[in-house]
Design a protein around this motif. Structure first.
Motif, PDB file in Angstrom:
ATOM      1  N   GLU A  86     -16.654 -38.357  20.927  1.00  0.00           N
ATOM      2  CA  GLU A  86     -17.964 -38.669  20.375  1.00  0.00           C
ATOM      3  C   GLU A  86     -18.585 -39.869  21.088  1.00  0.00           C
ATOM      4  N   GLN A 127     -28.367 -37.678  16.746  1.00  0.00           N
ATOM      5  CA  GLN A 127     -27.339 -37.220  15.793  1.00  0.00           C
ATOM      6  C   GLN A 127     -27.239 -35.699  15.792  1.00  0.00           C
ATOM      7  N   MET A 154     -28.047 -33.621  18.265  1.00  0.00           N
ATOM      8  CA  MET A 154     -27.410 -33.128  19.498  1.00  0.00           C
ATOM      9  C   MET A 154     -25.922 -33.421  19.497  1.00  0.00           C
ATOM     10  N   SER A 207     -24.001 -33.448  16.932  1.00  0.00           N
ATOM     11  CA  SER A 207     -23.290 -32.451  16.117  1.00  0.00           C
ATOM     12  C   SER A 207     -23.176 -31.111  16.839  1.00  0.00           C
ATOM     13  N   VAL A 208     -24.195 -30.777  17.647  1.00  0.00           N
ATOM     14  CA  VAL A 208     -24.102 -29.549  18.449  1.00  0.00           C
ATOM     15  C   VAL A 208     -22.980 -29.671  19.482  1.00  0.00           C
ATOM     16  N   LEU A 209     -22.928 -30.827  20.152  1.00  0.00           N
ATOM     17  CA  LEU A 209     -21.904 -31.043  21.182  1.00  0.00           C
ATOM     18  C   LEU A 209     -20.501 -31.021  20.578  1.00  0.00           C
ATOM     19  N   MET A 210     -20.355 -31.676  19.418  1.00  0.00           N
ATOM     20  CA  MET A 210     -19.031 -31.734  18.783  1.00  0.00           C
ATOM     21  C   MET A 210     -18.616 -30.352  18.270  1.00  0.00           C
ATOM     22  N   ALA A 211     -19.606 -29.582  17.786  1.00  0.00           N
ATOM     23  CA  ALA A 211     -19.289 -28.237  17.307  1.00  0.00           C
ATOM     24  C   ALA A 211     -18.822 -27.343  18.455  1.00  0.00           C
TER      25      ALA A 211
END
Lengths: 145, 107
Positions: A8, A28, A30, A32-36
């Protein structure tokens, strides 16, 4: 430090390339998209991801500079007024040119060119005024109107 | 209209979706051919929002992460329909001509 917080932090470092105003609204989201999309136990962004984020951030900055250069905020805010003003001014230039042309004056051509440039520039502002203001505020379209 | 743009609009055609939902849906629609990356997706969403083809539907916090849902505007639906029409008419012509030429080849 766990793998995911490390990942992160690294994503955030890449997202820092984006313009501030965009980051305020979308960082925030983007993240969450990257982490997903991250694989289990992934600790660092893949090279493709890094290139994608940085190049799109640069693209966005260029886009903003471009719109700023061609439509100054003053002109944007007074676009309706300016459009009317440009028509009147263009017609005046055109009238002077016609008058001068009827006397066979060569400088009439400069007035014609001026009038044409004025119309083109005025139309460009009008076109841009048709689209949304160049900001990244998140408002639904109903709110924006 | 670029293919990525077309696929994003198609992903939103049935209802609102958030960023990661769009990515997985686009991958599915394109049969795994197009896998959007986050940066590319958000540049496209930003442009579509500026052109008023999509808008923000709602926001949710899931597992302490922000999800913003997007939906098509009426203009967006119209543009997508036009584009789909154009593509299908082109594809139709291509298919029928290929059929015609293969028909000639076999006789």
């Amino acid at each position: 430090m766990s793998d995911s917080t490390q990942l992160e932090r690294r994503y955030l470092r890449l997202l820092a390339f984006y313009p501030k105003a965009f980051r305020r609204e979308h960082e925030q989201e983007m993240l969450s998209v990257l982490m997903a999309g991250a694989a289990k136990g992934q600790r660092r962004p893949s090279p493709d991801e890094a290139i994608d984020l940085v190049s799109n951030a640069i693209l966005m900055r260029l886009w903003r500079t471009f719109t700023r250069l061609f439509v100054r905020s003053y002109e944007y805010r007074h676009r309706r007024l300016l459009w009317g003003f440009r028509i009147v001014w263009g017609l005046v230039l055109l009238g002077v040119a016609m008058f001068a042309l009827s006397y066979g004056s060569w400088w009439a051509l400069w007035f014609l060119a001026g009038a044409a440039a004025d119309f083109v520039f005025g139309y460009r502002i009008y076109q841009i005024a048709q689209s949304q203001p160049p900001t990244w505020r998140v408002t639904s379209n109903a709110e924006a109107e | 209209m670029q293919e990525a743009t077309f696929l994003i609009l198609t992903a939103l055609a049935a209802g609102s979706q958030h960023g990661y939902g769009i990515i997985t849906d686009v991958e599915q629609i394109s049969k795994g051919r197009v896998r959007l990356r986050a940066g590319t997706l958000y540049t496209a969403l930003e442009r579509l929002r500026t052109d008023r083809l999509i808008e923000v539907d709602r926001e949710e916090i899931v597992e302490s992460r922000l999800r913003r849902y997007y939906r098509l505007t009426p203009t967006g639906a119209e543009r997508l329909a036009e584009e789909a029409d154009r593509l299908s008419s082109n594809a139709h012509v291509a298919m029928s001509r290929l059929e015609m030429s293969s028909g000639l080849a076999t006789t």
